[in-house]
Enzyme design. Structure first.
Site, PDB file in Angstrom:
ATOM      1  N   LYS A 189       8.109   5.905   3.768  1.00 21.73           N
ATOM      2  CA  LYS A 189       7.980   5.560   5.192  1.00 21.73           C
ATOM      3  C   LYS A 189       9.326   5.489   5.901  1.00 21.73           C
ATOM      4  O   LYS A 189       9.397   5.619   7.118  1.00 21.73           O
ATOM      5  CB  LYS A 189       7.225   4.228   5.371  1.00 21.73           C
ATOM      6  CG  LYS A 189       5.748   4.366   5.016  1.00 21.73           C
ATOM      7  CD  LYS A 189       4.887   3.293   5.648  1.00 21.73           C
ATOM      8  CE  LYS A 189       3.416   3.556   5.352  1.00 21.73           C
ATOM      9  NZ  LYS A 189       2.520   2.515   5.789  1.00 21.73           N
ATOM     10  N   LYS A 200      -2.149  12.142  -0.887  1.00 18.92           N
ATOM     11  CA  LYS A 200      -3.323  11.250  -0.772  1.00 18.92           C
ATOM     12  C   LYS A 200      -3.936  11.305   0.631  1.00 18.92           C
ATOM     13  O   LYS A 200      -3.234  11.540   1.615  1.00 18.92           O
ATOM     14  CB  LYS A 200      -2.969   9.815  -1.181  1.00 18.92           C
ATOM     15  CG  LYS A 200      -2.282   8.985  -0.126  1.00 18.92           C
ATOM     16  CD  LYS A 200      -2.305   7.497  -0.493  1.00 18.92           C
ATOM     17  CE  LYS A 200      -1.800   6.696   0.684  1.00 18.92           C
ATOM     18  NZ  LYS A 200      -2.565   5.556   1.083  1.00 18.92           N
ATOM     19  N   LYS A 239      -4.589   7.825   6.768  1.00 25.61           N
ATOM     20  CA  LYS A 239      -5.003   7.612   8.158  1.00 25.61           C
ATOM     21  C   LYS A 239      -4.123   8.393   9.116  1.00 25.61           C
ATOM     22  O   LYS A 239      -4.534   8.716  10.220  1.00 25.61           O
ATOM     23  CB  LYS A 239      -4.844   6.139   8.515  1.00 25.61           C
ATOM     24  CG  LYS A 239      -5.786   5.202   7.816  1.00 25.61           C
ATOM     25  CD  LYS A 239      -5.324   3.786   8.127  1.00 25.61           C
ATOM     26  CE  LYS A 239      -6.147   2.763   7.401  1.00 25.61           C
ATOM     27  NZ  LYS A 239      -5.498   1.445   7.418  1.00 25.61           N
TER      28      LYS A 239
HETATM   29  P1  ATP Z   1      -3.216   5.123   4.747  1.00 25.57           P
HETATM   30  O1  ATP Z   1      -2.210   5.619   3.748  1.00 25.57           O
HETATM   31  O2  ATP Z   1      -4.407   5.947   4.841  1.00 25.57           O
HETATM   32  O3  ATP Z   1      -2.597   4.864   6.086  1.00 25.57           O
HETATM   33  P2  ATP Z   1      -2.838   2.540   3.783  1.00 25.57           P
HETATM   34  O4  ATP Z   1      -2.756   2.452   2.307  1.00 25.57           O
HETATM   35  O5  ATP Z   1      -1.543   2.616   4.473  1.00 25.57           O
HETATM   36  O6  ATP Z   1      -3.754   3.745   4.199  1.00 25.57           O
HETATM   37  P3  ATP Z   1      -4.636   0.278   4.267  1.00 25.57           P
HETATM   38  O7  ATP Z   1      -5.579   0.488   5.350  1.00 25.57           O
HETATM   39  O8  ATP Z   1      -4.038  -1.048   4.289  1.00 25.57           O
HETATM   40  O9  ATP Z   1      -3.496   1.328   4.434  1.00 25.57           O
HETATM   41  O10 ATP Z   1      -5.338   0.545   2.904  1.00 25.57           O
HETATM   42  C1  ATP Z   1      -6.475  -0.179   2.562  1.00 25.57           C
HETATM   43  C2  ATP Z   1      -6.821   0.062   1.143  1.00 25.57           C
HETATM   44  O11 ATP Z   1      -7.155   1.445   0.950  1.00 25.57           O
HETATM   45  C3  ATP Z   1      -5.693  -0.233   0.148  1.00 25.57           C
HETATM   46  O12 ATP Z   1      -6.254  -0.947  -0.946  1.00 25.57           O
HETATM   47  C4  ATP Z   1      -5.226   1.120  -0.312  1.00 25.57           C
HETATM   48  O13 ATP Z   1      -4.735   1.098  -1.626  1.00 25.57           O
HETATM   49  C5  ATP Z   1      -6.500   1.928  -0.212  1.00 25.57           C
HETATM   50  N1  ATP Z   1      -6.246   3.363  -0.028  1.00 25.57           N
HETATM   51  C6  ATP Z   1      -5.544   3.930   0.983  1.00 25.57           C
HETATM   52  N2  ATP Z   1      -5.558   5.276   0.872  1.00 25.57           N
HETATM   53  C7  ATP Z   1      -6.296   5.561  -0.244  1.00 25.57           C
HETATM   54  C8  ATP Z   1      -6.683   6.777  -0.894  1.00 25.57           C
HETATM   55  N3  ATP Z   1      -6.334   7.967  -0.426  1.00 25.57           N
HETATM   56  N4  ATP Z   1      -7.456   6.687  -2.000  1.00 25.57           N
HETATM   57  C9  ATP Z   1      -7.832   5.475  -2.492  1.00 25.57           C
HETATM   58  N5  ATP Z   1      -7.505   4.300  -1.935  1.00 25.57           N
HETATM   59  C10 ATP Z   1      -6.741   4.326  -0.823  1.00 25.57           C
END
Ligand code: ATP
Ligand code: LTN
Length: 327
Positions: free
Chosen positions: A111, A192, A195
């Protein structure tokens, strides 16, 4: 009963990666655990947010929590910033962590990379996450695989404080799904599902309409060998779709492979479209009802009160541990 804590950032576009990696476990765990589910708005502001959008997304995630089946009579649902103990414990833990261990975090590197100036909040993000978890004497933290490193850091900090100052924190454990712990992007199965990807077809959001679900899956990247086989190294696209199928259907990946042996990618994708549509339709319907209801704010107010009562007990213990205050 063991205590569970987890959080989701209110940053829009909650997708099937978030659901299959984390949220789905939240629902199952509430049957035999004491569960606390948080909407982590203070984590969201580690990068700039539009204030109006942020408030909207907080309520969206709260409604989604309930729409997938988190029951406020069984679990606590609340917003991080309504319990000030998160920020307080976050500071105390900052004073018990090292910049070296924080700059080593993969998510921080990803990030902060390429930015001219890097916000301090991005660096201390995992310490606030540790505070979230330790504030509730949490035993189990259900999250996706990408959070493994942050859970390890939380454990390290807890053990460090316990060793130096005496038993203060419960040392928590991560809980990860077999299938779904790391759902990959549909357009690029080497990264992965996220969002923030600019390509809307890289993900399926929990509130996507049927036609969007179909389009995104039918155009998902596969390969040219035509065999439906789980082999993440050589067939990342097909393997990702198999994992998603397995996670939604509750069928082991080997059994999904067997069911589709000899069939083409087109047939498999069509079946996955149907399965995904079936899983998401009730969530979408529940969401629309709950998001408009007055119950939502009541649930969050009550959740904050219950969470704060637990947090205050821990904070009292922590203040004593460090000698903060004067009585
Ligand atoms: P993103 O990367 O999509 O912005 P994030 O990890 O930053 O998501 P959160 O919304 O806080 O943000 O994530 C919520 C939950 O979803 C966390 O437990 C995270 O580990 C899980 N998670 C996020 N992306 C994935 C993925 N591609 N596959 C499985 N679990 C995920
Ligand atoms: N960093 C997590 C969100 C998060 C979290 C938590 C998860 C913040 N605090 C406490 C579990 C427990 C993420 O998914 N990006």
């Amino acid at each position: 009963m063991k205590r569970v804590f987890s959080g989701v950032q209110p940053t829009g576009n909650i997708h099937i990666g978030n659901y299959l990696g984390a949220l789905k476990q939240f629902v199952d765990l509430q049957e035999d655990h004491e569960c606390i589910y948080c909407i982590v708005d203070e984590h969201a502001i580690t990068v700039p947010q539009d204030p109006k959008e942020l408030r909207k997304h907080v309520l969206d995630v709260a409604a989604l929590y309930m729409a997938i089946g988190i029951d406020p009579r069984k679990s606590i649902i609340f917003v991080q910033s309504s319990v000030s103990g998160h920020a307080e414990l976050g500071w105390i833990l900052c004073c018990n962590s090292y910049t070296g261990e924080l700059t080593r975090m993969t998510q921080f590197k990803a990030k902060s990379g390429g930015q001219e100036s890097v916000g301090t909040g991005l660096l201390t993000y995992p310490v606030l996450m540790a505070a979230d978890i330790l504030l509730y004497d949490t035993d189990v933290v259900p999250v996706g695989n990408d959070q493994k490193q942050h859970i390890e850091l939380t454990r390290d900090i807890a053990i460090r404080v316990n060793n130096k100052y005496g038993e203060t924190f419960v040392v928590p454990e991560g809980r990860f799904m077999k299938a779904g712990a790391r759902v990959m992007a549909l357009d690029d199965p080497t990264s992965k599902m996220s969002k923030s990807s600019p390509n809307n077809h890289s993900r399926i959001s929990l509130l996507d309409e049927d036609s969007k679900i179909k389009k995104s899956i039918m155009r998902a990247t596969t390969d040219s060998d035509g065999e439906i086989r789980f082999d993440p190294e050589n067939k990342p696209g097909v393997s990702n779709l198999l994992s998603i199928y397995s996670a939604f259907s509750g069928t082991a990946i080997e059994d999904v492979e067997a069911d589709f042996r000899g069939k083409g990618y087109g047939d498999f994708k069509k079946a996955l479209v149907e399965l995904t549509k079936e899983a998401l339709a009730p969530i979408r319907q529940n969401f629309n009802e709950i998001r408009e209801s007055e119950e939502l704010i009541r649930v969050l107010d009550e959740g904050a009160e219950k969470a704060d009562a637990i947090a205050q007990k821990t904070l009292k213990r922590v203040r004593d541990t460090f000698g903060l205050g004067y009585r």
